[in-house]
Structure formats: structure tokens, C-alpha cells
Design an enzyme around this catalytic site. Sequence first.
Site, PDB file in Angstrom:
ATOM      1  N   HIS A   1      57.523 101.870  -8.871  1.00  0.00           N
ATOM      2  CA  HIS A   1      57.146 101.249 -10.146  1.00  0.00           C
ATOM      3  C   HIS A   1      58.330 100.591 -10.856  1.00  0.00           C
ATOM      4  CE1 HIS A   1      53.165 103.723 -10.565  1.00  0.00           C
ATOM      5  NE2 HIS A   1      53.139 102.833  -9.599  1.00  0.00           N
TER       6      HIS A   1
ATOM      7  N   ASN B   1      58.324 107.240 -10.933  1.00  0.00           N
ATOM      8  CA  ASN B   1      59.156 107.268 -12.139  1.00  0.00           C
ATOM      9  C   ASN B   1      60.130 106.097 -12.171  1.00  0.00           C
ATOM     10  OD1 ASN B   1      57.825 109.560 -12.718  1.00  0.00           O
ATOM     11  ND2 ASN B   1      59.486 110.955 -12.201  1.00  0.00           N
ATOM     12  N   VAL B   2      60.440 105.696 -13.388  1.00  0.00           N
ATOM     13  CA  VAL B   2      61.328 104.545 -13.583  1.00  0.00           C
ATOM     14  C   VAL B   2      62.634 104.995 -14.235  1.00  0.00           C
ATOM     15  CG1 VAL B   2      59.357 102.955 -13.760  1.00  0.00           C
ATOM     16  CG2 VAL B   2      60.234 104.032 -15.846  1.00  0.00           C
TER      17      VAL B   2
END
Length: 256
Positions: A127, A110-111
Amino acid sequence: MRESFAKMEPFFKTSEWDLLRKAKNVLFLTGAGISEESGIPTFRGDQGLWKSYRAEELATPEAFHKNPALVWEWYDWRRGICSNAEPNPGHIAIAKWENKNPRLQVITQNVDGLHARAGSKNLSEIHGNIFWARCTNCHSKFHIDQITPKRSGIKFCPNCEFILRPHIVWFGESYEDRILVRCWELAKQAEVVFVVGTSAQVSVPSSLALSAIRNGAFGVEINPSVTNLSDSVHVHITDKSGPTLSKIFQTLFQEE
Ligand code: NAD
Ligand code: ZN
């Protein structure tokens, strides 16, 4: 190998609870599903669509090259959702578990920054992070708050005025070597691996989970859907991650 528990408690056998309680090298691999209960759309659900584009059409170097304004607009929209979201009981249970066991590690796809906001410190955001951008020329990294003007769309480097790009690993791009080496090491050491809210379609995160299990880790998947990894884990809990992880934390440590 899998035993599927459809919303069934107590989730684990007594010996497995003992293992979870004693394990030091506990590894969490998380994906978009853990943030779904915070209101952040996953990529592969219907809500993941934006102006009828699919994520795979925008999260690529080719899309950015062709239309950087469109890609920036999409990230600006997604960042707005992430800013307004709050960590949910799933993120919070993992952070509280780390307080009890400082060797616990989180590798997230997750970002959205929600693990860090919940208090997780041993965190690898493989990521990238939606609140950061980097220069396509001088490679300097900037938090979004350091960039002016604030309007949606293309952004430029405060140092050299070349175009900035989101600090995200896009489809088809490589991971940072340093991060990857560390993640493989964590997978090798893991005694327990939780795979939470990922469709396991991205090869590196699912390979990390498989490698941990092949090296002897007890594998647990928490995902309402069946994935490519479901047959390889020891236990697949087919419930949402928020209530499941809070319940596991409460049972292990007798605390809310
Ligand atoms: P994905 O969208 O491919 O799959 C999400 C998975 O979560 C599905 O298998 C779904 O069944 C499961 N899920 C949905 N609700 C859940 C819940 N409440 N509890 C547990 N599981 C739930 O996600 P992915 O595998 O992470 O791959 C998507 C890629 O897109 C990743 O690389 C990630 O970087 C990026 N992404 C990130 C975010 C974010 O930062 N929040 C959001 C969307 C996409
Ligand atoms: Zn620059």
C-alpha cells in the site's frame, strides 16, 4: 478448520511446531494491528478518527481531488505519529526470524515503515509508504525530506512544480502490477502463512492469504478479533501480536 486459542500457550501441537521450525517459505501478511502496540492507530478503531473524518473519507482519489490540502494535512499528522513510533516486539520477532531463515517474506498493508526499521529486508509494502510522495504530473518519487518547504499541507514537485500526492494506494486504486505478480507467487510458494493484525476487509491481502492456504500452506491468524479469514486458518491466536510473536520466536529458536 479453525482452532481458536484464547491466550493459550503453547499455541501449536508438536507437529505444527516442527513444521514452523522446518518451513523455508514462511510468509507474513501484516496489517495495521501489528503496529497498534507501537501507538499507531488502526483505521477501524475509534482512535483512527481525525477531526471527525473517517479514513475512508480521506484515503481516496476523490477526496484528494476535492481537497488536496485536507488530505495532505491528514497524512502529515499520520506521518508525525509514525516518525515518533518505534518497532514493537512483533516487528522485531519477524525481522529476527528472517535472520534465521532468509527465505521468510513479509507482505504488509502498513505504510508506517516499521517493518523496515525493525530490520525486515524481504518486504513488500503493497500500500505504499507514508514517507514518500510522487508527482501527479511527471510521476517522480520523492522522500518527504527532499521536499521543501516543510510546512503541513499541499506539496509541489521539485522537478516540474505540479502537485505531489502521497505515495499510497488509496481505496479504489489498483496495485502496482509488478508487486502484485510477486505477491501471488509468494502466496503460491508459502508453506506457512501468518496473517497478523488485519481485519481482512481489503480484498487483495485476504485473497493472498486464502490462496496460500488453498495451495497447502499452514495458516495462522494472530488477531484479538474474529475476521473474515478466521474460519479459513488452521489456528487463530486471539492475543496481541507483540507478545505472541516474541513467544513463538523464543520457542522456535530458544533465544530472546
Ligand atoms: P484495520 O484497521 O482494518 O484492522 C486492524 C486489525 O488489527 C483489526 O482486525 C484488529 O482486531 C487487529 N488488531 C488490533 N490490535 C492488534 C494487536 N495488538 N495485535 C494483533 N491484531 C490487532 O487494518 P488493516 O486490515 O490493515 O486495513 C487498514 C488499511 O489501512 C490498510 O490498507 C493499511 O494500509 C492502512 N493503515 C495502515 C496503518 C499503518 O501503516 N500502521 C495504520 C492504519 C491503517
Ligand atoms: Zn513532477
